[in-house]
Design a protein around this motif. Sequence first.
Motif, mmCIF file in Angstrom:
data_model
loop_
_atom_site.group_PDB
_atom_site.id
_atom_site.type_symbol
_atom_site.label_atom_id
_atom_site.label_comp_id
_atom_site.label_asym_id
_atom_site.label_seq_id
_atom_site.Cartn_x
_atom_site.Cartn_y
_atom_site.Cartn_z
ATOM 1 N N GLU A 49 0.860 -1.285 0.061
ATOM 2 C CA GLU A 49 0.015 0.002 -0.088
ATOM 3 C C GLU A 49 0.799 1.252 -0.001
ATOM 4 O OE1 GLU A 49 -1.994 1.235 4.037
ATOM 5 O OE2 GLU A 49 -1.158 -0.928 4.463
ATOM 6 N N GLN A 50 0.424 2.222 -0.744
ATOM 7 C CA GLN A 50 1.031 3.452 -0.677
ATOM 8 C C GLN A 50 0.612 4.313 0.252
ATOM 9 O OE1 GLN A 50 1.245 5.496 -4.610
ATOM 10 N NE2 GLN A 50 2.001 7.633 -3.705
ATOM 11 N N ILE A 51 1.547 4.839 1.315
ATOM 12 C CA ILE A 51 1.237 5.621 2.379
ATOM 13 C C ILE A 51 1.434 7.309 2.457
ATOM 14 C CG2 ILE A 51 1.008 3.859 4.036
ATOM 15 C CD1 ILE A 51 3.757 4.405 5.121
ATOM 16 N N GLU A 52 2.278 7.436 1.380
ATOM 17 C CA GLU A 52 2.558 8.875 1.358
ATOM 18 C C GLU A 52 2.594 9.181 -0.202
ATOM 19 O OE1 GLU A 52 6.204 12.031 2.658
ATOM 20 O OE2 GLU A 52 5.980 9.745 3.521
ATOM 21 N N GLY A 53 2.672 10.335 -0.772
ATOM 22 C CA GLY A 53 2.653 10.872 -2.261
ATOM 23 C C GLY A 53 1.831 10.751 -3.145
ATOM 24 N N LYS A 54 1.983 11.312 -4.338
ATOM 25 C CA LYS A 54 0.918 11.128 -5.233
ATOM 26 C C LYS A 54 0.649 9.660 -5.638
ATOM 27 C CE LYS A 54 0.264 12.413 -10.110
ATOM 28 N NZ LYS A 54 0.637 13.260 -11.261
ATOM 29 N N THR A 55 -0.536 9.325 -5.870
ATOM 30 C CA THR A 55 -0.803 7.751 -6.115
ATOM 31 C C THR A 55 -0.160 7.231 -7.465
ATOM 32 O OG1 THR A 55 -3.033 8.236 -4.976
ATOM 33 C CG2 THR A 55 -2.699 5.958 -6.351
ATOM 34 N N GLN A 56 0.687 6.168 -7.081
ATOM 35 C CA GLN A 56 1.154 5.337 -8.142
ATOM 36 C C GLN A 56 0.780 4.016 -8.132
ATOM 37 O OE1 GLN A 56 5.322 6.542 -8.161
ATOM 38 N NE2 GLN A 56 5.071 8.390 -9.485
ATOM 39 N N ASP A 57 -0.147 3.522 -8.733
ATOM 40 C CA ASP A 57 -0.705 2.296 -8.809
ATOM 41 C C ASP A 57 0.158 1.133 -9.383
ATOM 42 O OD1 ASP A 57 -3.126 2.907 -7.210
ATOM 43 O OD2 ASP A 57 -4.100 3.261 -9.088
ATOM 44 N N ALA A 58 0.401 0.193 -8.855
ATOM 45 C CA ALA A 58 0.948 -0.921 -9.437
ATOM 46 C C ALA A 58 0.446 -2.393 -8.949
ATOM 47 C CB ALA A 58 2.521 -1.051 -9.214
ATOM 48 N N ALA A 59 0.313 -3.254 -9.694
ATOM 49 C CA ALA A 59 -0.156 -4.691 -9.413
ATOM 50 C C ALA A 59 0.774 -5.211 -8.496
ATOM 51 C CB ALA A 59 -0.547 -5.715 -10.442
ATOM 52 N N LEU A 60 1.792 -5.153 -8.946
ATOM 53 C CA LEU A 60 3.052 -5.868 -8.006
ATOM 54 C C LEU A 60 4.327 -4.942 -7.658
ATOM 55 C CD1 LEU A 60 3.582 -8.860 -10.395
ATOM 56 C CD2 LEU A 60 2.372 -9.229 -8.192
ATOM 57 N N ARG A 61 4.769 -5.115 -6.582
ATOM 58 C CA ARG A 61 6.058 -4.527 -6.054
ATOM 59 C C ARG A 61 6.952 -5.520 -5.912
ATOM 60 N NH1 ARG A 61 5.343 1.109 -6.625
ATOM 61 N NH2 ARG A 61 3.204 1.615 -6.101
ATOM 62 N N ILE A 62 8.349 -5.530 -6.551
ATOM 63 C CA ILE A 62 9.318 -6.307 -6.660
ATOM 64 C C ILE A 62 10.615 -5.695 -6.040
ATOM 65 C CG2 ILE A 62 10.762 -8.050 -7.858
ATOM 66 C CD1 ILE A 62 8.020 -7.669 -9.741
ATOM 67 N N ILE A 63 11.180 -6.393 -5.044
ATOM 68 C CA ILE A 63 12.834 -5.863 -4.547
ATOM 69 C C ILE A 63 13.625 -7.047 -4.951
ATOM 70 C CG2 ILE A 63 13.867 -4.905 -2.693
ATOM 71 C CD1 ILE A 63 11.070 -3.712 -1.494
ATOM 72 N N ILE A 64 14.694 -6.699 -5.348
ATOM 73 C CA ILE A 64 15.795 -7.781 -5.414
ATOM 74 C C ILE A 64 17.000 -6.918 -4.931
ATOM 75 C CG2 ILE A 64 17.188 -9.032 -7.067
ATOM 76 C CD1 ILE A 64 14.762 -8.679 -9.118
ATOM 77 N N GLN A 65 17.756 -7.951 -4.264
ATOM 78 C CA GLN A 65 19.048 -7.413 -3.629
ATOM 79 C C GLN A 65 20.212 -8.132 -4.266
ATOM 80 O OE1 GLN A 65 19.933 -8.294 0.317
ATOM 81 N NE2 GLN A 65 21.834 -7.116 0.586
ATOM 82 N N TRP A 66 21.194 -7.167 -5.124
ATOM 83 C CA TRP A 66 22.041 -7.529 -5.839
ATOM 84 C C TRP A 66 23.595 -7.350 -4.891
ATOM 85 C CZ3 TRP A 66 20.578 -9.763 -10.028
ATOM 86 C CH2 TRP A 66 19.347 -9.593 -10.408
ATOM 87 N N PRO A 67 24.691 -8.233 -5.252
ATOM 88 C CA PRO A 67 25.767 -8.028 -4.800
ATOM 89 C C PRO A 67 26.439 -6.591 -5.117
ATOM 90 C CG PRO A 67 25.962 -9.794 -6.328
ATOM 91 C CD PRO A 67 24.700 -9.196 -6.069
ATOM 92 N N SER A 68 26.277 -6.085 -6.453
ATOM 93 C CA SER A 68 26.784 -5.021 -6.862
ATOM 94 C C SER A 68 25.870 -4.453 -8.096
ATOM 95 C CB SER A 68 28.250 -5.443 -7.547
ATOM 96 O OG SER A 68 27.948 -6.367 -8.548
ATOM 97 N N LYS A 69 26.357 -3.176 -8.533
ATOM 98 C CA LYS A 69 25.566 -2.477 -9.549
ATOM 99 C C LYS A 69 25.940 -3.492 -10.880
ATOM 100 C CE LYS A 69 25.027 1.650 -12.067
ATOM 101 N NZ LYS A 69 25.743 3.254 -12.161
ATOM 102 N N GLN A 70 27.018 -3.880 -10.862
ATOM 103 C CA GLN A 70 27.482 -4.708 -12.277
ATOM 104 C C GLN A 70 26.646 -6.081 -12.222
ATOM 105 O OE1 GLN A 70 29.618 -3.168 -14.912
ATOM 106 N NE2 GLN A 70 28.330 -4.840 -15.777
#
Length: 100
Positions: free
Chosen positions: A43-64
């Motif tokens: 759920e969005q709790i701040e700011g202008k509404t930006q709907d999305a069906a899915l939120r995905i977070i991936i952690q990477w060991p580096s930018k490369q």
Amino acid sequence: MSYYSILAVTPTSEDWIPDYIGPANTLVAKYGGEYLARTSAHEQIEGKTQDAALRIIIQWPSKQAALDFMSDPEYVPHLKARTAGSESYHFLVEAKDDLA
């Protein structure tokens, strides 16, 4: 230095999804990535509404590692299918605190 991929994805077609999940999982792992969240429970709790069906977070060991994943020849057709079959926003965030 770790990086995070933060994605907001709203499918406009679901045709690409079954062929996407398996290869994406394999290639994320190949580049040392780890899914921290892939969910429609957000759920969005701040700011202008930006709907999305899915939120995905991936952690990477580096930018490369993140960039190598995105440009991997095995991933490119799946990326094209995802972007053609969804409204997607992808942010790459460095895991640092510039305000500390």
